[in-house]
Design an enzyme around this catalytic site. Structure first.
Site, PDB file in Angstrom:
ATOM      1  N   CYS A 114      21.948  15.824  84.571  1.00  0.00           N
ATOM      2  CA  CYS A 114      22.092  14.973  83.391  1.00  0.00           C
ATOM      3  C   CYS A 114      20.883  15.141  82.467  1.00  0.00           C
ATOM      4  CB  CYS A 114      22.247  13.523  83.823  1.00  0.00           C
ATOM      5  SG  CYS A 114      22.582  12.384  82.461  1.00  0.00           S
ATOM      6  N   CYS A 210      25.031   6.809  88.668  1.00  0.00           N
ATOM      7  CA  CYS A 210      25.666   5.912  87.696  1.00  0.00           C
ATOM      8  C   CYS A 210      27.185   5.977  87.722  1.00  0.00           C
ATOM      9  CB  CYS A 210      25.142   6.197  86.293  1.00  0.00           C
ATOM     10  SG  CYS A 210      25.597   7.821  85.616  1.00  0.00           S
TER      11      CYS A 210
END
Length: 372
Positions: A114, A210
């Site tokens: 990410c 997440c």
């Protein structure tokens, strides 16, 4: 209380800084500190995924409350705030890569992917398009100037240091990035949040990946890559069949629980996974010892090129203790057998506190084989 200095030329008021705002306390404090220091501050929040679509559970979107928190903080600070839809990019670069890595028998680290893609590639590009002079984030790492350009250092607080997750940051990106929290500990950050009267001052830290808040990584991977649930043989180091497993998605290198093979003289651990034959190889703990590991996609931040004679330390998991090692530009050679080294993870190299570089672990050389 002294204000932060982002080391940008000219008066602060003449410099525009984009702050990546996730809705948590760290990035919110960064926005407040940057604004307080007089920089023209712009907050950006990325909507990265719809949680319901990711796990096929309708009616949930865990990004929503975080976006609202970020917007409330920005409104309170009086700074502009934008929400950008990067769901498709995040799906391709992070979630699909996560599932593919498991399907290859690896142990992925989506937080690094990410940072490497959506945040430090896409968001950085957006910040430049907005005419920003820097992109500030809430990571606990330090960036310091030197004669050979900016250096990336561990965060001052060992308990919060996030340098392992930023090894793929390039020199060009490091020129543009700023990390105002790198010299702080969490208590100091929360003190700042209280001082600024931020609504997120007591918001808990996120603990899980997440897009898998339940922690059921196997459940998500099975939905995205059903072939990872196919059963197969459990074999010992000599290839003798000991039993059957219920799908490689349920196992990672170094795992002990869940193998369910009785009648053994000593505990068995997962030594490696072979997705081509759907085979799970197990063995005693000493079989986990690794003499070296070969890296792919190496990102080097040190001076010149890697020096095979230079003593370094290598971190092969985010929570692992750095181990003495050397790096020849392709492989990390450990001074003593290292345990828990798994393809798909990252090996990050340090000289003291300085991040010298790192890469993705492609394969490993067992210490037992090296000694034979």
């Amino acid at each position: 209380m002294s204000q932060i200095d982002l080391n940008l030329p000219g008066p602060a008021a003449s410099r525009r800084v984009v702050v990546a705002m996730s809705g948590g306390v760290d990035s919110s404090v960064v926005a407040a500190l940057v604004s307080e220091a007089g920089y023209e501050t712009v907050g950006i929040t990325l909507q990265l995924y719809d949680h319901g679509a990711a796990v096929q559970t309708p009616g949930t979107c865990c990004a929503g409350s975080d976006i609202r928190d970020a917007r409330r903080v920005a409104d309170g600070l009086g700074i502009p705030h934008y929400v950008l839809d990067y769901e498709s990019s995040f799906r391709e670069s992070v979630i699909d890569d996560f599932a593919d890595s498991y399907a290859r028998g690896e142990t992925p680290i989506p937080c690094v992917r990410c940072n490497q893609t959506v945040k430090f590639r896409d968001l950085l590009s957006v910040a430049k398009d907005l005419g920003a002079d820097a992109l500030a984030t809430g990571h606990y790492v330090r960036r310091v100037h030197s004669e050979d350009g900016p250096r990336l250092l561990r965060g001052t607080d060992p308990a919060r240091d996030q340098s392992y997750f930023l090894f793929a940051t390039t020199r060009e990106q490091l020129d543009f990035l700023r990390f105002p929290l790198g010299a702080m500990d969490k208590a100091a950050v929360r003190d700042h949040a209280a001082r600024f009267n931020l609504g997120v001052a007591t918001k808990p830290d996120s603990q899980d990946i997440c897009f898998v808040p339940s922690g059921d990584y196997a459940g998500l991977v099975k939905k995205l890559r059903p072939e990872t649930e196919a059963p197969g043989n459990i074999v010992d180091l000599n290839g003798n069949v000991l039993g059957q497993h219920r799908g490689l998605v349920h196992y990672t290198v170094g795992q002990r629980r869940g193998i369910d093979i009785g009648g053994q003289k000593e505990p068995l651990y997962v030594v490696r996974l072979d997705p081509d034959t759907k085979t799970l190889v197990v063995g005693p703990r000493e079989a986990l010892g690794v003499a070296s590991c070969r890296l792919s996609d190496v990102n080097w931040l040190g001076p010149a090129g890697p020096d095979p004679a230079r003593p370094l330390t290598a971190k092969i998991r985010s929570m692992a203790k750095p181990a003495p090692a050397r790096f020849d530009g392709t492989s990390v050679i450990f001074a003593a057998p290292e345990y828990g080294v798994s393809p798909g993870q990252a090996a990050v190299l340090y000289d003291g506190d300085r991040v010298m570089g790192g890469g993705w672990i492609a394969d490993t050389q067992p210490a037992l084989a090296a000694a034979a």
